[in-house]
Design a protein around this motif. Sequence first.
Motif, PDB file in Angstrom:
ATOM      1  N   PHE B  21     -38.219  48.936   8.086  1.00 28.76           N
ATOM      2  CA  PHE B  21     -37.431  48.349   9.174  1.00 28.76           C
ATOM      3  C   PHE B  21     -38.334  47.346   9.863  1.00 28.76           C
ATOM      4  CE2 PHE B  21     -35.786  52.687   8.682  1.00 28.76           C
ATOM      5  CZ  PHE B  21     -34.454  52.402   8.436  1.00 28.76           C
ATOM      6  N   VAL B  24     -42.066  48.105  10.029  1.00 26.60           N
ATOM      7  CA  VAL B  24     -42.338  49.544   9.924  1.00 26.60           C
ATOM      8  C   VAL B  24     -41.998  50.038   8.521  1.00 26.60           C
ATOM      9  CG1 VAL B  24     -41.832  51.819  10.887  1.00 26.60           C
ATOM     10  CG2 VAL B  24     -41.736  49.798  12.356  1.00 26.60           C
ATOM     11  N   ALA B  26     -40.978  52.821   6.867  1.00 22.44           N
ATOM     12  CA  ALA B  26     -40.453  54.155   7.156  1.00 22.44           C
ATOM     13  C   ALA B  26     -40.614  55.062   5.938  1.00 22.44           C
ATOM     14  CB  ALA B  26     -38.990  54.069   7.562  1.00 22.44           C
ATOM     15  N   GLY B  45     -43.217  65.878  10.048  1.00 24.86           N
ATOM     16  CA  GLY B  45     -43.041  65.743  11.495  1.00 24.86           C
ATOM     17  C   GLY B  45     -41.937  64.758  11.834  1.00 24.86           C
ATOM     18  N   ASN B  46     -41.693  64.585  13.123  1.00 27.91           N
ATOM     19  CA  ASN B  46     -40.676  63.629  13.558  1.00 27.91           C
ATOM     20  C   ASN B  46     -41.097  62.217  13.150  1.00 27.91           C
ATOM     21  OD1 ASN B  46     -40.303  65.682  16.364  1.00 27.91           O
ATOM     22  ND2 ASN B  46     -38.694  65.285  14.891  1.00 27.91           N
ATOM     23  N   GLY B  47     -40.130  61.494  12.613  1.00 28.95           N
ATOM     24  CA  GLY B  47     -40.414  60.116  12.221  1.00 28.95           C
ATOM     25  C   GLY B  47     -41.189  60.000  10.925  1.00 28.95           C
ATOM     26  N   ALA B  48     -41.294  61.084  10.159  1.00 27.07           N
ATOM     27  CA  ALA B  48     -42.060  61.044   8.911  1.00 27.07           C
ATOM     28  C   ALA B  48     -41.350  60.221   7.841  1.00 27.07           C
ATOM     29  CB  ALA B  48     -42.304  62.464   8.399  1.00 27.07           C
ATOM     30  N   GLY B  49     -40.029  60.071   7.977  1.00 30.37           N
ATOM     31  CA  GLY B  49     -39.274  59.269   7.009  1.00 30.37           C
ATOM     32  C   GLY B  49     -38.332  60.083   6.134  1.00 30.37           C
ATOM     33  N   LYS B  50     -38.144  61.349   6.482  1.00 23.92           N
ATOM     34  CA  LYS B  50     -37.298  62.227   5.663  1.00 23.92           C
ATOM     35  C   LYS B  50     -35.860  61.731   5.632  1.00 23.92           C
ATOM     36  CE  LYS B  50     -38.066  65.699   8.477  1.00 23.92           C
ATOM     37  NZ  LYS B  50     -38.896  65.076   9.523  1.00 23.92           N
ATOM     38  N   THR B  52     -34.683  58.844   6.387  1.00 25.47           N
ATOM     39  CA  THR B  52     -34.583  57.510   5.794  1.00 25.47           C
ATOM     40  C   THR B  52     -34.587  57.593   4.274  1.00 25.47           C
ATOM     41  OG1 THR B  52     -35.733  56.654   7.720  1.00 25.47           O
ATOM     42  CG2 THR B  52     -35.587  55.203   5.819  1.00 25.47           C
ATOM     43  N   GLN B  93     -27.968  63.998   9.747  1.00 24.27           N
ATOM     44  CA  GLN B  93     -28.572  64.560  10.946  1.00 24.27           C
ATOM     45  C   GLN B  93     -27.689  64.288  12.163  1.00 24.27           C
ATOM     46  OE1 GLN B  93     -32.574  63.170  11.461  1.00 24.27           O
ATOM     47  NE2 GLN B  93     -33.108  64.826  12.837  1.00 24.27           N
ATOM     48  N   HIS B 207     -36.847  71.670  10.032  1.00 23.24           N
ATOM     49  CA  HIS B 207     -38.103  71.834  10.768  1.00 23.24           C
ATOM     50  C   HIS B 207     -38.491  73.303  10.836  1.00 23.24           C
ATOM     51  CE1 HIS B 207     -38.849  67.766  11.950  1.00 23.24           C
ATOM     52  NE2 HIS B 207     -37.608  67.617  12.364  1.00 23.24           N
TER      53      HIS B 207
HETATM   54  N1  LIG Z   1     -32.146  52.275  11.778  1.00 23.52           N
HETATM   55  C1  LIG Z   1     -33.464  52.182  12.022  1.00 23.52           C
HETATM   56  N2  LIG Z   1     -33.988  51.063  12.555  1.00 23.52           N
HETATM   57  C2  LIG Z   1     -35.299  50.936  12.792  1.00 23.52           C
HETATM   58  N3  LIG Z   1     -36.188  51.906  12.537  1.00 23.52           N
HETATM   59  C3  LIG Z   1     -35.740  53.054  12.017  1.00 23.52           C
HETATM   60  C4  LIG Z   1     -34.351  53.255  11.734  1.00 23.52           C
HETATM   61  N4  LIG Z   1     -34.176  54.490  11.216  1.00 23.52           N
HETATM   62  C5  LIG Z   1     -35.410  55.043  11.184  1.00 23.52           C
HETATM   63  N5  LIG Z   1     -36.345  54.187  11.657  1.00 23.52           N
HETATM   64  C6  LIG Z   1     -37.779  54.434  11.744  1.00 23.52           C
HETATM   65  O1  LIG Z   1     -38.190  54.968  10.509  1.00 23.52           O
HETATM   66  C7  LIG Z   1     -39.133  55.999  10.702  1.00 23.52           C
HETATM   67  C8  LIG Z   1     -38.674  57.264   9.971  1.00 23.52           C
HETATM   68  O2  LIG Z   1     -37.495  57.760  10.588  1.00 23.52           O
HETATM   69  P1  LIG Z   1     -36.686  58.989  10.005  1.00 23.52           P
HETATM   70  O3  LIG Z   1     -35.442  59.105  10.797  1.00 23.52           O
HETATM   71  O4  LIG Z   1     -36.548  58.840   8.558  1.00 23.52           O
HETATM   72  O5  LIG Z   1     -37.654  60.203  10.333  1.00 23.52           O
HETATM   73  P2  LIG Z   1     -37.411  61.753  10.079  1.00 23.52           P
HETATM   74  O6  LIG Z   1     -38.494  62.213   9.193  1.00 23.52           O
HETATM   75  O7  LIG Z   1     -36.024  62.027   9.634  1.00 23.52           O
HETATM   76  O8  LIG Z   1     -37.655  62.336  11.530  1.00 23.52           O
HETATM   77  P3  LIG Z   1     -36.905  63.531  12.322  1.00 23.52           P
HETATM   78  O9  LIG Z   1     -37.543  64.777  11.890  1.00 23.52           O
HETATM   79  O10 LIG Z   1     -37.205  63.232  13.740  1.00 23.52           O
HETATM   80  O11 LIG Z   1     -35.475  63.461  12.001  1.00 23.52           O
HETATM   81  C9  LIG Z   1     -39.277  56.174  12.206  1.00 23.52           C
HETATM   82  O12 LIG Z   1     -40.462  55.518  12.596  1.00 23.52           O
HETATM   83  C10 LIG Z   1     -38.095  55.479  12.778  1.00 23.52           C
HETATM   84  O13 LIG Z   1     -38.412  54.898  14.009  1.00 23.52           O
END
Ligand SMILES: Nc1ncnc2c1ncn2[C@@H]1O[C@H](COP(=O)(O)OP(=O)(O)OP(=O)(O)O)[C@@H](O)[C@H]1O
Lengths: 439, 264
Positions: B21, B24, B26, B45-50, B52, B93, B207
């Motif tokens: 993104f 970033v 992701a 963890g949060n924001g790990a990219g799962k 995405t 989610q 989690h």
């Molecule tokens: N639509 C988007 N636009 C911009 N950045 C995004 C978008 N979706 C996710 N991100 C970024 O991508 C990264 C991964 O996000 P993701 O939602 O995949 O994490 P996650 O592992 O599912 O976290 P969580 O456990 O909090 O759900 C994060 O840094 C987030 O800010």
Amino acid sequence: MAQASEVAPVVAGSKPPRSLGSLYRSMELDTRLLGMLIALIVMWIGFDRLSGGLFLTSPNLWNLSVQSSAVAVMATGMVLIIVSRNIDLSVGSILGLTGYTMAMVQAVWIPTTLHLGWEQPYTFLVALVVGITLGALIGGFQGVIIAYIGVPSFIVTLGGLLVWRGLVFEIQQGQTISPIDKTFTIIGGGLPDGALGEVSWIVAALLCVGIVFMMWSSRRRSRTYGFPVRPLWSAILISVVGCAGVLAAVWVVTEGYAWPPLLAHKYAIEHHVAEPAGGLQIPVGLAVPVLILLVVALVMTLIATRRRFGRYVFAIGGNPEAAELAGINTRRTILGTYVIMGILCAISGAIQTARLGSGVTSLGTSDELSVIAAAVIGGTSFTGGIGTIPGAILGAVVMQTLRSGMLTLKVDSPIQDLVVGSVLVAAVAVNTVIGRRAK
Amino acid sequence: MSMETNQQPPLVLMRDMRVSFGGVHAVNDVTVDLRAGEVVGLVGGNGAGKSTLMRALSGAHPADGGQIFINGQPVIIPNPRAAKDYGIETIYQTLALADNVDAAANMFLGRELTTRVGSLDDAAMESATRKVIGRLNPNFKNFKTPVVSLSGGQRQSVAIARAVHFNAKILIMDEPTAALGPAETAQVRDLIKQLKSEGIGIFLISHDIHDVFDLADRISVMLHGKLVGTVNKQEVTTDEVLAMIIMGKLPTEVTQRDLASLHG
Ligand SMILES: Nc1ncnc2c1ncn2[C@@H]1O[C@H](COP(=O)(O)OP(=O)(O)OP(=O)(O)O)[C@@H](O)[C@H]1O
Ligand SMILES: [Mg+2]
């Protein structure tokens, strides 16, 4: 089966419940719609009292029905547009352009340009087809820019408001176009041919059959799957009240309203009918625009509630991302709402051009405000996902009632605007408060 | 099932997946796979990219790079409809429900049942919805109300029902029990075990490390958009997985001190 116990159907024909609240609930009525209906009746009685009985007369109610129809036709389309979180500011201009074009077809292009002569049997049909096609194309053009290019609908249709009106003046140097084909004028509801007379009773009968059939089929469907069904007494009560309303309305404009004496006299002479003392009494009946509105309302309600397309429009309004993730083609759906809107503008343009008897450049000016107001007063929410077709039609009648009621009371036009504007905001405020409470 | 002797291609293989993104990254060169009848836990963890990574598989947000294979065949999944055509169903989610319509309308959204003349068969859809949701959440009664007025757990039940009703071959569950009560969570666990026994492959994001250990056969760990590694559940302890999630260290790299610091 496990789920058999949780869907115990309410026994058909069970006794009416005791308390008023539960009685009301078991009727399964739309509270908002009912409230508006009551407000409308209060307004009618109010205007009638204030004007010393000038409002609740057959001619006035008949006029009200015709005037409301033109706006209501478009309001049904505006519901879908607003429900899907868009707006259309160009409806008045699309109406103007399509109306003017239909006038051109019958007063210039067919008789003069193509040398086919006046009053051909196909003239009205060609005009209608051209107008409706043009409306669909204009709506589709705007829809493509909104849905596929992603320009906000407010901007696109604001541009359309100016562009389509501007185009009207380019067609024939802004001249007034007349005369309109005789058959075409029937669409406008003008006497002698634009009202149904005794045939109105057939329409009334069809409507009553429709109401009863709807009640019956919804009960039958619920029963097939073992869902709770609307109690029989409630279904019967709603059918009776609905049919009574239809019959009363038709009675008012048919038996309660006869042709003006001069017109009746002319008819008697032309058709060699002996005139009784006091003149010939020919019932007026439902106006053709009202008939058109009934058909549009039926079709639009089916589209909104019984077709996939309508379901998608509402889902997009509720959560655009969810709609997309569910695999819905959201762009095509949005495009569809604008095509429908364009078609409805053309239908309304036909009604208004026929009613006026000529094509004028100013037709439909500022109609977008009435149409949006009708939809919004009728409970359509700008936050998206909420709105009904019958609500918007009632909203159009409320708007027209205000206008024509104040006209009867000889209220100045600036004051009229003041009142209409205030009512609009007040109605939405009430809706918002009710909506918040419901959550 | 034994992985070693299995010569068949995996049900899903996502190879070298990349999603960014703006600047970033992701998801950055992540490779995961999934076999039929298997649950792969996806943790981090949060924001790990799962989410995405999984959204790339469900067509919600196509990847910028990498390849997806289904049963060994390379596929392109440009939108959610394509994913559904491959039998991929997703519990997002965010749940992705249309708030203003009822449970049945949501469950059949985009796949409505119609009568012979093409009009919506709401009664048939409600009937099917009552059956599926009744299995997940027997206390669910509000079938006629818009889902906006349901509780978080009830909404989740609707999202789960939608994903399992359409004979998925591949199921993506992004924190499916986050809002559920203990009884409903137990129902979902049973459901996952049952679906697994039916041969469905499941990516499970959670989690709750104990949930993952209970349900998953293998665990893929992500950190800062990269894959730390994939481990067989039998071969690791929860602490070792925690070390992967937090420190990005594989069980082979992790020291006793590291493990101790997890509880420090
Ligand atoms: N639509 C988007 N636009 C911009 N950045 C995004 C978008 N979706 C996710 N991100 C970024 O991508 C990264 C991964 O996000 P993701 O939602 O995949 O994490 P996650 O592992 O599912 O976290 P969580 O456990 O909090 O759900 C994060 O840094 C987030 O800010
Ligand atoms: Mg996530």
